[in-house]
Design a protein around this motif. Structure first.
Motif, mmCIF file in Angstrom:
data_model
loop_
_atom_site.group_PDB
_atom_site.id
_atom_site.type_symbol
_atom_site.label_atom_id
_atom_site.label_comp_id
_atom_site.label_asym_id
_atom_site.label_seq_id
_atom_site.Cartn_x
_atom_site.Cartn_y
_atom_site.Cartn_z
ATOM 1 N N LEU A 38 0.882 -1.163 0.000
ATOM 2 C CA LEU A 38 0.000 0.000 0.000
ATOM 3 C C LEU A 38 0.923 1.218 0.000
ATOM 4 C CD1 LEU A 38 -2.705 -1.034 2.653
ATOM 5 C CD2 LEU A 38 -2.729 -1.388 0.188
ATOM 6 N N ASP A 39 0.672 2.175 -0.919
ATOM 7 C CA ASP A 39 1.605 3.303 -1.002
ATOM 8 C C ASP A 39 1.394 4.287 0.155
ATOM 9 O OD1 ASP A 39 -0.405 5.322 -1.810
ATOM 10 O OD2 ASP A 39 -0.553 4.027 -3.576
ATOM 11 N N ALA A 40 2.367 5.184 0.304
ATOM 12 C CA ALA A 40 2.358 6.107 1.440
ATOM 13 C C ALA A 40 1.089 6.971 1.464
ATOM 14 C CB ALA A 40 3.598 6.986 1.399
ATOM 15 N N GLY A 41 0.598 7.333 0.276
ATOM 16 C CA GLY A 41 -0.618 8.142 0.208
ATOM 17 C C GLY A 41 -1.801 7.396 0.819
ATOM 18 N N TYR A 229 -3.868 -4.528 12.580
ATOM 19 C CA TYR A 229 -2.658 -3.713 12.709
ATOM 20 C C TYR A 229 -2.856 -2.389 11.958
ATOM 21 C CZ TYR A 229 0.066 -7.624 14.628
ATOM 22 O OH TYR A 229 0.551 -8.637 15.424
ATOM 23 N N PHE A 230 -3.420 -2.478 10.738
ATOM 24 C CA PHE A 230 -3.678 -1.257 9.973
ATOM 25 C C PHE A 230 -4.708 -0.379 10.689
ATOM 26 C CE2 PHE A 230 -1.808 -3.904 6.674
ATOM 27 C CZ PHE A 230 -1.057 -2.995 5.942
ATOM 28 N N ASN A 231 -5.718 -1.044 11.241
ATOM 29 C CA ASN A 231 -6.764 -0.299 11.944
ATOM 30 C C ASN A 231 -6.213 0.388 13.200
ATOM 31 O OD1 ASN A 231 -9.519 0.502 12.318
ATOM 32 N ND2 ASN A 231 -9.704 -1.066 13.913
ATOM 33 N N ALA A 232 -5.285 -0.256 13.891
ATOM 34 C CA ALA A 232 -4.665 0.340 15.081
ATOM 35 C C ALA A 232 -3.850 1.560 14.680
ATOM 36 C CB ALA A 232 -3.775 -0.690 15.783
ATOM 37 N N TYR A 233 -3.128 1.426 13.564
ATOM 38 C CA TYR A 233 -2.341 2.550 13.061
ATOM 39 C C TYR A 233 -3.256 3.739 12.775
ATOM 40 C CZ TYR A 233 0.726 5.355 10.111
ATOM 41 O OH TYR A 233 1.447 6.396 9.590
ATOM 42 N N ALA A 234 -4.387 3.477 12.115
ATOM 43 C CA ALA A 234 -5.344 4.542 11.786
ATOM 44 C C ALA A 234 -5.821 5.246 13.055
ATOM 45 C CB ALA A 234 -6.528 3.962 11.018
ATOM 46 N N GLN A 235 -6.128 4.453 14.091
ATOM 47 C CA GLN A 235 -6.615 5.039 15.342
ATOM 48 C C GLN A 235 -5.547 5.914 15.997
ATOM 49 O OE1 GLN A 235 -9.051 2.267 17.942
ATOM 50 N NE2 GLN A 235 -8.487 0.828 16.345
ATOM 51 N N LEU A 236 -4.290 5.445 15.977
ATOM 52 C CA LEU A 236 -3.210 6.227 16.586
ATOM 53 C C LEU A 236 -2.900 7.466 15.754
ATOM 54 C CD1 LEU A 236 -0.921 3.291 17.760
ATOM 55 C CD2 LEU A 236 -2.031 4.983 19.244
ATOM 56 N N ASP A 237 -3.018 7.349 14.435
ATOM 57 C CA ASP A 237 -2.751 8.486 13.550
ATOM 58 C C ASP A 237 -3.756 9.612 13.811
ATOM 59 O OD1 ASP A 237 -1.193 9.719 11.674
ATOM 60 O OD2 ASP A 237 -2.274 8.909 9.945
ATOM 61 N N ARG A 238 -5.003 9.227 14.116
ATOM 62 C CA ARG A 238 -6.038 10.235 14.396
ATOM 63 C C ARG A 238 -5.662 11.111 15.582
ATOM 64 N NH1 ARG A 238 -10.382 5.791 13.993
ATOM 65 N NH2 ARG A 238 -10.248 5.532 11.739
ATOM 66 N N ALA A 259 1.464 -11.894 11.127
ATOM 67 C CA ALA A 259 0.492 -11.030 10.431
ATOM 68 C C ALA A 259 0.919 -9.563 10.548
ATOM 69 C CB ALA A 259 -0.903 -11.232 11.013
ATOM 70 N N GLY A 260 1.443 -9.175 11.704
ATOM 71 C CA GLY A 260 1.943 -7.815 11.891
ATOM 72 C C GLY A 260 3.149 -7.540 10.996
ATOM 73 N N LEU A 261 4.012 -8.535 10.860
ATOM 74 C CA LEU A 261 5.192 -8.379 9.996
ATOM 75 C C LEU A 261 4.766 -8.255 8.532
ATOM 76 C CD1 LEU A 261 7.477 -10.999 11.784
ATOM 77 C CD2 LEU A 261 7.796 -8.520 11.803
ATOM 78 N N PHE A 262 3.735 -8.988 8.152
ATOM 79 C CA PHE A 262 3.196 -8.845 6.791
ATOM 80 C C PHE A 262 2.681 -7.413 6.585
ATOM 81 C CE2 PHE A 262 2.629 -12.681 4.059
ATOM 82 C CZ PHE A 262 3.444 -13.530 4.774
ATOM 83 N N ALA A 263 1.987 -6.874 7.588
ATOM 84 C CA ALA A 263 1.482 -5.497 7.483
ATOM 85 C C ALA A 263 2.645 -4.536 7.274
ATOM 86 C CB ALA A 263 0.694 -5.132 8.742
ATOM 87 N N GLY A 267 3.906 -2.059 3.926
ATOM 88 C CA GLY A 267 4.131 -0.617 3.962
ATOM 89 C C GLY A 267 3.670 0.070 5.225
ATOM 90 N N LEU A 268 3.133 -0.675 6.181
ATOM 91 C CA LEU A 268 2.704 -0.040 7.432
ATOM 92 C C LEU A 268 3.939 0.449 8.195
ATOM 93 C CD1 LEU A 268 -0.008 0.425 9.033
ATOM 94 C CD2 LEU A 268 0.721 -1.472 10.479
ATOM 95 N N PRO A 269 3.983 1.746 8.547
ATOM 96 C CA PRO A 269 5.183 2.268 9.215
ATOM 97 C C PRO A 269 5.282 1.808 10.681
ATOM 98 C CG PRO A 269 3.817 4.042 8.276
ATOM 99 C CD PRO A 269 2.994 2.803 8.293
ATOM 100 N N VAL A 270 6.021 0.764 10.911
ATOM 101 C CA VAL A 270 6.266 0.281 12.271
ATOM 102 C C VAL A 270 7.772 0.319 12.485
ATOM 103 C CG1 VAL A 270 6.018 -1.655 13.887
ATOM 104 C CG2 VAL A 270 4.271 -1.273 12.137
ATOM 105 N N LYS A 271 8.201 0.979 13.567
ATOM 106 C CA LYS A 271 9.630 1.119 13.805
ATOM 107 C C LYS A 271 10.250 -0.199 14.269
ATOM 108 C CE LYS A 271 12.942 3.957 16.293
ATOM 109 N NZ LYS A 271 13.127 4.848 17.437
#
Ligand SMILES: *Cc1c(COP(=O)(O)O)cnc(C)c1O
Length: 437
Positions: A38-41, A229-238, A259-263, A267-271
C-alpha cells in the motif's frame, strides 16, 4: 496469486488449494508469491476510513485477484462484527484490545474469516463436506468452534485434553451443537495434537473424508490478522501518535506477530516489533544465539503461549530471507522478551493498582516488554491485548485477591448444556470414531 511452500518441494498452490489443504504436501507452510504494498498516500488516508474499509483494502490487496470484490467485501463484513479499539494505559503506552469478539480472544478474527472463505470455496466447487480437526488447549477450540458454527459443508471436531482446559473455555466449544463436535481426550494437549497429526497422515481416513486444519498454519486464518494492525495505526494516527510505533505481541505459535510483519512489509510504518514470551522462549534464544532449538513446552499461566516449536517461525525466516541473511535482518526488526509466572502475576497486580487497567496473563507479557524495551519518550508503544482477563478468571482472582466480573457474552456460554464424546488417546479408537461418522 499463487502460494509456495516454505519447504519449496511442493508445487505452487492457488488460494483455494492453500486454504482447503492448510499445510503444503511437503509439510511446509504456504506463503504468498508476492507481498502487495500500500503506497504512502493510502497509508496516510487510513485515518479517514472505517475498520471495514481498511480491512477490505488489505483483503483486496491479497485476495483480490482470486475473488469477486463483492464476495470478499461480504466475508470481511461478516468477520468483523466487532471493534478492535486502541486504549491508552498510561503515558505513551497503548493497548490494542482484540477481545471484543464472540469468544473474547483475538483468534475470533482469523477463525471467522477462514470459516467464511472455506465455506465459499466449498460451495463454489460443490465439495460435499470438509472436516476441520483442531486440537486445543483452550482458546483455539473456542474461536474455531464459534467461527465455524452453522457454516454449511463444514464439520468441526475439537479435541481437548480432559480436565485441562478452564471451565469457561470448555463451555465455549461443548455447548454449541450443530456442526461442532467436542472430543474429550483422556490425555494431554500434546496427545490431542498427535491424534490430529496422525489423522492427516492416515491414507485410509483421508480417502474416506476430506480433512483440514484450522490453526495458524492456514493462510486464511493468519493473514486476516493483519487487518487490525492497519486499523490500530489509523486510530493512533487520528490522535497524532502513529510515528515511531513499537508494537509488542504476546506470542506462542507466532501467527499473530507474523500477520503484523506482513502489514509492515506491505508498507505499514512500524519502527520495531517485540515478541513477548512466557517461559517458552525458543524465539528469544534464537535472537540471542542464531540457533533455533525447539523443545517441549512448559505449562504457564499464559497457557495460550505454551508452545515449544512455534509453527510460524518458518514463515518469519522465509520473509526476512527476501532481504538478506535472515538472522541479521530479523535482529534489526524484532526484539524478544520473556516472563516467568511470578513476573506475570506481579505485572498484572502492579498495573491494575497503578493505572486501573486489568491485563490478562498474555497481554501482561506484551505490556511489560514495552516498558522494559525501554520505550523512548518520543515513541508510541502498542501491545496486543489478546484475550479478555475474565477468560482466566481463577488466575486473575488469585492474583488480585478479589473476584473479577464476567462479561455477559461469557456468562451466556455457561448456561448451555455440555455435550462431548469421550475418547482415549489411542489413535485407532479415534480413527474408528471418525470413520463411523
Ligand atoms: C493464541 C494466543 C496467543 C498466541 O498467539 P500466536 O498467534 O499463537 O502467537 C496469545 N494470547 C492469547 C490469549 C491467545 O489465545
Amino acid at each position: 496469486m499463487n502460494y509456495y511452500s516454505t519447504n519449496r518441494q511442493a508445487p505452487l498452490a492457488s488460494l483455494e488449494e492453500a486454504v482447503v489443504k492448510g499445510l503444503a504436501g511437503d509439510k511446509g507452510l504456504y506463503m504468498p508469491e508476492r507481498i502487495p504494498s500500500l503506497d504512502a498516500g493510502t497509508i496516510s488516508h487510513l485515518k479517514e476510513k472505517s475498520f471495514h474499509e481498511i480491512a477490505c483494502l488489505v483483503a483486496q490487496a491479497f485476495f483480490g485477484e482470486d475473488m469477486e470484490p463483492a464476495v470478499l467485501d461480504r466475508i470481511v463484513r461478516d468477520t468483523l462484527s466487532f471493534e478492535t479499539p486502541v486504549v491508552q494505559v498510561h503515558d505513551n503506552i497503548y493497548s490494542l484490545e482484540l477481545f471484543h469478539g464472540p469468544t473474547l480472544a483475538f483468534k475470533d478474527v482469523g477463525a471467522r474469516f477462514m470459516a467464511r472463505l472455506l465455506g465459499y470455496f466449498i460451495q463454489k466447487e460443490g465439495i460435499k463436506e470438509v472436516n476441520v480437526l483442531v486440537a486445543t488447549s483452550g482458546d483455539t477450540g473456542s474461536a474455531v468452534a464459534n467461527g465455524f458454527l452453522g457454516v454449511p459443508g463444514i464439520h468441526v471436531y475439537v479435541l481437548y485434553p480432559k480436565g485441562k482446559v478452564s471451565p469457561i473455555q470448555e463451555c465455549q466449544f461443548t455447548t454449541l451443537g450443530q456442526n461442532i463436535t467436542a472430543l474429550e481426550i483422556d490425555g494431554t494437549f500434546d496427545d490431542c495434537q498427535a491424534l490430529v497429526k496422525s489423522a492427516f497422515m492416515d491414507n485410509e481416513l483421508n480417502q474416506r473424508m476430506k480433512l483440514t486444519s484450522a490453526n495458524s498454519i492456514n493462510i486464511a486464518r493468519f493473514l486476516p490478522q493483519s487487518f487490525y494492525y492497519f486499523n490500530a495505526y489509523a486510530q493512533l494516527d487520528r490522535i497524532g501518535k502513529a510515528d515511531k510505533l513499537v508494537i509488542s505481541v504476546p506470542s506462542g505459535n507466532f501467527g499473530n506477530i507474523t500477520a503484523g510483519l506482513f502489514a509492515y512489509w506491505m508498507g505499514l510504518p512500524v519502527k520495531h516489533f517485540i515478541a513477548a514470551n512466557n517461559r517458552n522462549d525458543v524465539f528469544l534464544e534464537y535472537l540471542h544465539t542464531g540457533i533455533y532449538q525447539p523443545r517441549p513446552s512448559v505449562q504457564t499461566i499464559a497457557n495460550a503461549m505454551d508452545v515449544g516449536a512455534p509453527s510460524n517461525f518458518a514463515r518469519i525466516i522465509d520473509l526476512f530471507s527476501r532481504r538478506g541473511n535472515p538472522y541479521t535482518e530479523i535482529g534489526k526488526q524484532i526484539s524478544g522478551a520473556r516472563f516467568t509466572d511470578e513476573e506475570i502475576a506481579e505485572i498484572i497486580k502492579r498495573t491494575y493498582t497503578k493505572t486501573g487497567y486489568l491485563l490478562d496473563p498474555h497481554g501482561a507479557c506484551g505490556y511489560q516488554a514495552l516498558v522494559d524495551y525501554p520505550l523512548a519518550s518520543d515513541e508510541t508503544g502498542l501491545f496486543l491485548e489478546t484475550a479478555h482477563p475474565a477468560k482466566f478468571k481463577d488466575t486473575i482472582d488469585a492474583i488480585l485477591g478479589k473476584e473479577i466480573e464476567i462479561p455477559p457474552t461469557l456468562k451466556s456460554f455457561m448456561k448451555g448444556e455440555k455435550q462431548r464424546v469421550a475418547l482415549s488417546h489411542d489413535f485407532n479408537g479415534f480413527k474408528q470414531y471418525l470413520m463411523a461418522q
